[in-house]
Design a protein around this motif. Structure first.
Motif, PDB file in Angstrom:
ATOM      1  N   PHE B  49       4.103  -2.716   8.935  1.00 39.81           N
ATOM      2  CA  PHE B  49       5.448  -3.164   8.547  1.00 39.81           C
ATOM      3  C   PHE B  49       5.457  -4.638   8.134  1.00 39.81           C
ATOM      4  O   PHE B  49       4.668  -5.423   8.649  1.00 39.81           O
ATOM      5  CB  PHE B  49       6.433  -2.992   9.721  1.00 39.81           C
ATOM      6  CG  PHE B  49       6.637  -1.579  10.159  1.00 39.81           C
ATOM      7  CD1 PHE B  49       7.140  -0.629   9.288  1.00 39.81           C
ATOM      8  CD2 PHE B  49       6.329  -1.188  11.459  1.00 39.81           C
ATOM      9  CE1 PHE B  49       7.332   0.686   9.707  1.00 39.81           C
ATOM     10  CE2 PHE B  49       6.523   0.129  11.888  1.00 39.81           C
ATOM     11  CZ  PHE B  49       7.026   1.068  10.993  1.00 39.81           C
ATOM     12  N   PRO B  50       6.396  -5.027   7.282  1.00 39.67           N
ATOM     13  CA  PRO B  50       6.537  -6.447   6.954  1.00 39.67           C
ATOM     14  C   PRO B  50       7.214  -7.182   8.123  1.00 39.67           C
ATOM     15  O   PRO B  50       7.927  -6.559   8.907  1.00 39.67           O
ATOM     16  CB  PRO B  50       7.441  -6.445   5.730  1.00 39.67           C
ATOM     17  CG  PRO B  50       8.267  -5.214   5.866  1.00 39.67           C
ATOM     18  CD  PRO B  50       7.376  -4.199   6.547  1.00 39.67           C
ATOM     19  N   MET B  51       6.992  -8.462   8.220  1.00 46.10           N
ATOM     20  CA  MET B  51       7.487  -9.229   9.361  1.00 46.10           C
ATOM     21  C   MET B  51       9.020  -9.211   9.441  1.00 46.10           C
ATOM     22  O   MET B  51       9.586  -9.197  10.537  1.00 46.10           O
ATOM     23  CB  MET B  51       6.946 -10.663   9.279  1.00 46.10           C
ATOM     24  CG  MET B  51       6.760 -11.346  10.616  1.00 46.10           C
ATOM     25  SD  MET B  51       6.022 -10.306  11.934  1.00 46.10           S
ATOM     26  CE  MET B  51       4.278 -10.421  11.519  1.00 46.10           C
ATOM     27  N   GLY B  52       9.667  -9.175   8.298  1.00 50.66           N
ATOM     28  CA  GLY B  52      11.138  -9.161   8.293  1.00 50.66           C
ATOM     29  C   GLY B  52      11.700  -7.975   9.062  1.00 50.66           C
ATOM     30  O   GLY B  52      12.697  -8.090   9.777  1.00 50.66           O
ATOM     31  N   VAL B 128       4.932  -7.052  -0.901  1.00 52.22           N
ATOM     32  CA  VAL B 128       4.433  -5.670  -0.865  1.00 52.22           C
ATOM     33  C   VAL B 128       5.063  -4.890  -2.016  1.00 52.22           C
ATOM     34  O   VAL B 128       6.287  -4.907  -2.183  1.00 52.22           O
ATOM     35  CB  VAL B 128       4.791  -4.989   0.479  1.00 52.22           C
ATOM     36  CG1 VAL B 128       4.320  -3.541   0.491  1.00 52.22           C
ATOM     37  CG2 VAL B 128       4.195  -5.774   1.628  1.00 52.22           C
ATOM     38  N   HIS B 129       4.229  -4.224  -2.805  1.00 51.82           N
ATOM     39  CA  HIS B 129       4.740  -3.508  -3.979  1.00 51.82           C
ATOM     40  C   HIS B 129       4.529  -2.009  -3.900  1.00 51.82           C
ATOM     41  O   HIS B 129       4.725  -1.295  -4.882  1.00 51.82           O
ATOM     42  CB  HIS B 129       4.077  -4.048  -5.246  1.00 51.82           C
ATOM     43  CG  HIS B 129       4.454  -5.465  -5.549  1.00 51.82           C
ATOM     44  ND1 HIS B 129       5.572  -5.812  -6.244  1.00 51.82           N
ATOM     45  CD2 HIS B 129       3.865  -6.630  -5.160  1.00 51.82           C
ATOM     46  CE1 HIS B 129       5.667  -7.123  -6.321  1.00 51.82           C
ATOM     47  NE2 HIS B 129       4.649  -7.659  -5.668  1.00 51.82           N
ATOM     48  N   SER B 130       4.085  -1.536  -2.729  1.00 44.12           N
ATOM     49  CA  SER B 130       3.792  -0.108  -2.607  1.00 44.12           C
ATOM     50  C   SER B 130       4.099   0.374  -1.193  1.00 44.12           C
ATOM     51  O   SER B 130       3.695  -0.254  -0.215  1.00 44.12           O
ATOM     52  CB  SER B 130       2.306   0.103  -2.936  1.00 44.12           C
ATOM     53  OG  SER B 130       2.022   1.475  -3.018  1.00 44.12           O
ATOM     54  N   LEU B 131       4.829   1.490  -1.089  1.00 47.38           N
ATOM     55  CA  LEU B 131       5.202   2.028   0.220  1.00 47.38           C
ATOM     56  C   LEU B 131       4.736   3.478   0.359  1.00 47.38           C
ATOM     57  O   LEU B 131       4.703   4.225  -0.616  1.00 47.38           O
ATOM     58  CB  LEU B 131       6.723   1.968   0.409  1.00 47.38           C
ATOM     59  CG  LEU B 131       7.353   0.574   0.463  1.00 47.38           C
ATOM     60  CD1 LEU B 131       8.875   0.678   0.569  1.00 47.38           C
ATOM     61  CD2 LEU B 131       6.781  -0.248   1.625  1.00 47.38           C
ATOM     62  N   SER B 132       4.370   3.831   1.597  1.00 52.04           N
ATOM     63  CA  SER B 132       4.086   5.233   1.894  1.00 52.04           C
ATOM     64  C   SER B 132       5.088   5.694   2.936  1.00 52.04           C
ATOM     65  O   SER B 132       5.553   4.907   3.754  1.00 52.04           O
ATOM     66  CB  SER B 132       2.664   5.405   2.435  1.00 52.04           C
ATOM     67  OG  SER B 132       2.556   4.832   3.723  1.00 52.04           O
ATOM     68  N   THR B 133       5.414   6.973   2.891  1.00 57.01           N
ATOM     69  CA  THR B 133       6.355   7.487   3.885  1.00 57.01           C
ATOM     70  C   THR B 133       6.210   8.992   4.024  1.00 57.01           C
ATOM     71  O   THR B 133       5.433   9.627   3.296  1.00 57.01           O
ATOM     72  CB  THR B 133       7.811   7.129   3.526  1.00 57.01           C
ATOM     73  OG1 THR B 133       8.627   7.328   4.676  1.00 57.01           O
ATOM     74  CG2 THR B 133       8.339   8.001   2.384  1.00 57.01           C
ATOM     75  N   GLY B 222      -3.717  -3.736   3.545  1.00 53.96           N
ATOM     76  CA  GLY B 222      -2.501  -4.557   3.420  1.00 53.96           C
ATOM     77  C   GLY B 222      -1.728  -4.344   2.134  1.00 53.96           C
ATOM     78  O   GLY B 222      -0.638  -4.873   1.950  1.00 53.96           O
ATOM     79  N   LYS B 223      -2.287  -3.558   1.218  1.00 53.71           N
ATOM     80  CA  LYS B 223      -1.597  -3.364  -0.076  1.00 53.71           C
ATOM     81  C   LYS B 223      -0.392  -2.436   0.054  1.00 53.71           C
ATOM     82  O   LYS B 223       0.601  -2.589  -0.647  1.00 53.71           O
ATOM     83  CB  LYS B 223      -2.576  -2.772  -1.095  1.00 53.71           C
ATOM     84  CG  LYS B 223      -3.485  -3.831  -1.684  1.00 53.71           C
ATOM     85  CD  LYS B 223      -4.226  -3.302  -2.893  1.00 53.71           C
ATOM     86  CE  LYS B 223      -5.221  -4.354  -3.383  1.00 53.71           C
ATOM     87  NZ  LYS B 223      -6.335  -3.745  -4.100  1.00 53.71           N
ATOM     88  N   ILE B 224      -0.539  -1.438   0.930  1.00 52.74           N
ATOM     89  CA  ILE B 224       0.540  -0.471   1.107  1.00 52.74           C
ATOM     90  C   ILE B 224       1.115  -0.629   2.510  1.00 52.74           C
ATOM     91  O   ILE B 224       0.364  -0.716   3.485  1.00 52.74           O
ATOM     92  CB  ILE B 224       0.018   0.985   0.938  1.00 52.74           C
ATOM     93  CG1 ILE B 224      -0.661   1.147  -0.429  1.00 52.74           C
ATOM     94  CG2 ILE B 224       1.153   1.999   1.101  1.00 52.74           C
ATOM     95  CD1 ILE B 224      -1.330   2.503  -0.633  1.00 52.74           C
TER      96      ILE B 224
END
Lengths: 456, 456
Positions: B49-52, B128-133, B222-224
């Motif tokens: 996850f991103p820190m935010g 971050v420009h890519s997400l998985s879910t 770290g890319k996704i």
């Protein structure tokens, strides 16, 4: 803070529909009886429509009050939002302002429910508890199914076969509301059996489906009435609530459109957004452009002659003066099923003929392309029919970028595309064909146009 | 004039999300590292996850300001209408007032977009420009696809196999917004291959799909990053905009709910509508009932123990104290795919444990029945998940008819059922099964619950 959605207080909602007939620059063309070719009277239509709607078909009253019960149903989902497409404007780098009326948030997912509720209501008022109808893409059938469900009426829907097969979930949607849905042409009517014999393997057409639904009403001994989702004046009338709301919403932000755009099948969606601006245009001598957009695969307004023709393939409907490709014309199976109609509302036709309204035609691939850009910017996946209006609006906005004009563009997002994913799939795979109709095909359709002696 | 839709001026929209953590009656249970079983720190979550968002997961700030950019996206479709179900009340002959928040009119057709936009935003902020879910019924995958499309980010969705097969158009919908969609368990991850080997012919589960999506993030260097559609505090937090708006809307008509109802899968929809009422209930000592409704086929809150467990089948997520059927539990293939989750948000679980929130479970057949009555009255065809809240609200209204109580009932209509027509078809055919889970099945799931020494 950006105001994306321009709302309208329900208390300020227009309480009457706008009737374009008295504002037509010349006398409205009469509707003729299919057998006698003489102007029809109310009694000629009584076999298929209730008197309340027949009156609205012919009246020259400037407005018709919306009955309280219909208004109460409208208030369940209206006023619909008018939206400013800021993100689309940015994506197109246009100085134009793009507004659209969002009819995709109605219970049926399109504008069609506006007339479905009214038609069910007027039928029920006269003791009719069962309606038959046709549907192309399924938007109209869905709307009438929901309206009939609201009033506990029966609903039989003849669905054009190509759409029936492309959109299985449309059928389920209608059935969830209790309607019975039949692929057209079918074996359930005499005319359906004949049309299948004459056109083996046909994909069907709105013209054929109308004939079947009308036959059901005519042969029901008055128990079943027929309900039409477009073309007729009372249908166009009910849809004017869209343009009337839009006018008030635009006015609330100090705007008036330079261009009003709608897609055109039978014409009621276009009439809905555009007719309320006809009056201003004619009486105040405004330069507002009113642009109807049709598919190149069914170019009624742009390539058809302006003559009398039937509304259906089986020649059961009255004759109306219109632009027509011929009532036997079967358009290619494009995905905007709601725009696959050989003719058009006589009011829209007459206003095109008189230069009040413009018409253009577009291929389906650029429309789907525009639709996905719109979806990305605005979040909403449009119906293929609506994509024609979107594409035309975007083209106009791009022209503004080139000319530097800060035009205000208004279009109607007539519906969402949740039941059109097969079409989007096909587009994304590159499988969609853009149809260039050759003279031979058009001539074949034109050959079916009857020879009618116009009344003086 | 009946006011069906209670709107809210966009200018008065809540500008912060409500955080339930500081209002919990006892200290929130800590989240534990899956390997060490010690409380996790922000750094432990940084791989996925991103820190935010990690900050929002842990903060005890009472509210979190909604960033301007997120608010601007919200304003494209929010505030959503609060609707008074007059017609449903009449059909049920109840003296109760039924209100529902209509999240079905969002771009994705459900509430899920509220957190999808926020999550995409916070990821993009950190480059971050890519997400998985993962996605169950497809509502969450659709929402994240749309949000990623808005921000021009890539999106990879692992869709539970049973839903992937039941809802082909959900896949197309996500693809139309540029996402890539994979049936889970799949051959694209190590854990997916292992799960298929261990459960040949499995219908999949949210637990499995989460494992696959997490693996993709963890192994991406770290890319996704991984994005979760429910369960976590930051997700519940983003959804509180629903309840906050509802509170203001009810207040504008002088109402406050006696009962607040939401369906519960991972818990974010329920948290969204109910958490903003938790504060009032605890601080003002109100009697408001907050009722979570789950399917009898996946009775997490009503039949699971309150213990630490993993959020996924592959044991890749942190351990959280929750009601759980065991991370290996695979629920029957009911059509409310979004409710097929073995566990639940730790905040919802703790509030149930402490008696602030009630939980009930319902079979799917009565839910579909309720759903069609609702559709007939209100025009909107609900998602099978939402039908659980509708059924519970209707049951409550019927009890009011019997007792004569004039309760005010609020529920969240989390989404529409336009992609669930297969389910309605099956219901109308009488083909839907109501699953009574026997002890053996439950015991098999419970056997997978790890032995965790709880922190003091």
């Amino acid at each position: 803070m950006r105001e994306y959605a321009i709302s309208l207080d329900a208390k300020k909602m227009p309480d009457a529909w706008y009737n374009v007939l008295p504002d037509m620059p010349s006398t409205p063309t009469p509707v003729l009886h299919p057998a006698t070719q003489q102007p029809v009277g109310p009694e000629d239509l009584a076999a298929i429509f209730p008197m309340g709607l027949i009156e609205q078909e012919m009246t020259t009253a400037p407005t018709i009050s919306i009955p309280g019960e219909v208004m109460d149903r409208y208030l369940m989902y209206r006023p619909t939002p008018l939206r400013r497409a800021y993100r689309l404007e940015e994506a197109l780098k246009t100085p134009a302002k793009i507004y659209y009326k969002n009819e995709s948030v109605t219970p049926s997912g399109s504008h069609k429910i506006n007339t479905a509720i009214a038609q069910a209501y007027y039928n029920l008022q006269e003791g009719v508890h069962s309606l038959s109808t046709e549907t192309g893409a399924g938007q109209w059938g869905t709307a009438l199914s929901i309206a009939c469900s609201m009033y506990e009426m029966a609903c039989k829907v003849y669905m054009v076969r190509v759409s029936f097969e492309q959109k299985p979930y449309r059928k389920s949607f209608m059935e969830a509301y209790g309607a019975s849905v039949i692929a057209s042409p079918s074996d359930t009517t005499e005319i359906g059996r004949r049309m299948q014999k004459e056109n083996p393997g046909t994909t069907g057409s709105l013209g054929m489906a109308i004939s079947e639904a009308v036959e059901v009403a005519v042969t029901s001994g008055g128990k079943i009435k027929y309900s039409l989702g477009s073309v007729l004046n009372h249908v166009c009338l009910h849809q004017t609530i869209i343009g009337e709301e839009a006018k008030l919403q635009l006015d609330s932000v100090g705007e008036y459109p330079d261009v009003v755009i709608g897609c055109v099948g039978g014409g009621s969606n276009f009439a809905g957004i555009a007719f309320p601006f006809v009056q201003d245009k004619l009486k105040k001598n405004l330069k507002t452009r009113l642009v109807g957009v049709e598919p190149a695969a069914c170019p009624t307004l742009t390539r058809g002659p302006y003559v009398y023709d039937y509304g259906d393939t089986g020649k059961m409907t009255p004759l109306m003066k219109q632009y027509t490709l011929g009532h036997n014309f079967v358009p290619p199976g494009i995905h905007a099923g709601g725009l696959r109609y050989h003719g058009v509302a006589r009011t829209v036709a007459q206003l095109v003929h008189e230069g009040v309204i413009e018409a253009i035609s577009l291929y389906q691939n650029p429309c789907f392309k525009a639709s996905l850009i719109f979806a990305k910017c605005e979040g909403i996946l449009p119906a293929p029919e609506s994509s024609h209006a979107i594409c035309a609006a975007m083209d106009e906005a791009v022209r503004c970028r080139e000319s530097g004009e800060k035009k205000t563009i208004l279009f109607n997002l007539s519906g969402h595309g949740h039941f059109d994913l097969t079409a989007y799939d096909a587009y994304l795979r590159g499988d969609l064909q853009d149809y260039d109709l050759d003279e031979e095909i058009l001539e074949k359709g034109r050959a079916s146009i009857p020879d009618v002696k116009e009344p003086a």
